[in-house]
Scaffold this motif. Structure first.
Motif: not given
Ligand code: ATP
Length: 235
Positions: A170-178, A132-139
């Motif tokens: 995780v923020v860093k990963q998000v920006f790299e992904t974007v 379930p998506a709700g069981s995942l971490s914020g990132g």
């Protein structure tokens, strides 16, 4: 590809967007900077059709889409990834992802290819696809939200605060992904509190204050601008 001319948006009599004009070219990564309550989410909702403009004109690839429904905007290639993720927590990761293509994609094979691509981009989601998506971490939930938006194969992807509440790594990963999504050809409009990191990956930025666009410039102009540094970057 996206053009706004003199757009107003209102909540009852309160003008949350005031005479907003902007233009985004295909392939650009444009950042929208603004304090809490400046009007970033309102601007996104107006572009994606969730809010109807009270005045002005919105065109996509020269086609007038002013006042069109959100589903029509998705058809036109505009996909919004909302602040706070808005996943279905009880549904599996895979089902949440598939929803992103539900409204307008009928090509099953194409959807499966996009899905494979997204799972390759976020290997952790492949591992957790049946949970379930709700069981995942914020990132990880943020990855699902971005992945779901990508399932719509957007021409223009609007990301509202994708780094909100995430740990620095995780923020860093998000920006790299974007950045990599943009490098693959998707035009991106990114609203971010994390101004420095956002500007680093951007071509250009707009600054919104009290519903008005008060400044615009390319990345280096913005990074070097005293007022921008003071208000949004600090130090
Ligand atoms: P945040 O970063 O906090 O999400 P924002 O820049 O996205 O801020 P908006 O959410 O667009 O700002 O809000 C712009 C203005 O409109 C604010 O003054 C806000 O109080 C007001 N506003 C937002 N939503 C509503 C609503 N549903 N009804 C009335 N006023 C609203």
């Amino acid at each position: 590809m996206l053009k706004l001319e003199g757009v107003d948006a209102k909540y009852d009599s309160f003008k949350a967007l005031d005479d907003v004009s902007l233009e985004i070219d295909a392939g650009e990564l444009v950042v929208l900077l603004g304090a809490n309550g400046a009007g970033k989410t309102t601007l996104f909702n107006t572009i994606s059709g969730l809010m109807k403009p009270a005045a002005g004109r919105i065109t996509i690839d020269g086609k007038d889409v002013t006042g069109r429904k959100p589903s029509a905007l998705v058809q036109a290639g505009v996909v919004q990834c909302p602040e706070g993720r808005k996943l279905f927590p009880g549904m599996s990761v895979l089902k949440n992802l598939r929803l992103g293509g539900y409204v307008h994609r009928r090509d099953r094979a194409g959807m499966n290819r996009t899905l494979e691509h997204i799972l390759a981009m976020f290997p952790i989601l492949e591992e957790k696809k049946d949970q379930p998506a709700g069981s995942l971490s914020g990132g990880q939930q943020q990855m699902v939200a971005v992945g779901r938006a990508l399932m719509g194969r957007p021409k223009l992807l609007m990301l509202d605060e994708p780094s909100l509440g995430l740990a620095p790594l995780v923020v860093k990963q998000v920006f790299e992904t974007v950045k990599s999504i943009n490098a693959e050809g998707t035009t991106v409009l990114l609203a971010e509190q994390n101004a420095y990191a956002a500007l680093k990956i951007a071509n250009r930025a707009y600054v919104i204050e009290n519903g008005k666009l008060v400044m615009q410039g390319d990345r280096d102009e913005m990074l070097g601008n005293e007022a921008v540094r003071k208000a949004y970057i600090g130090a």
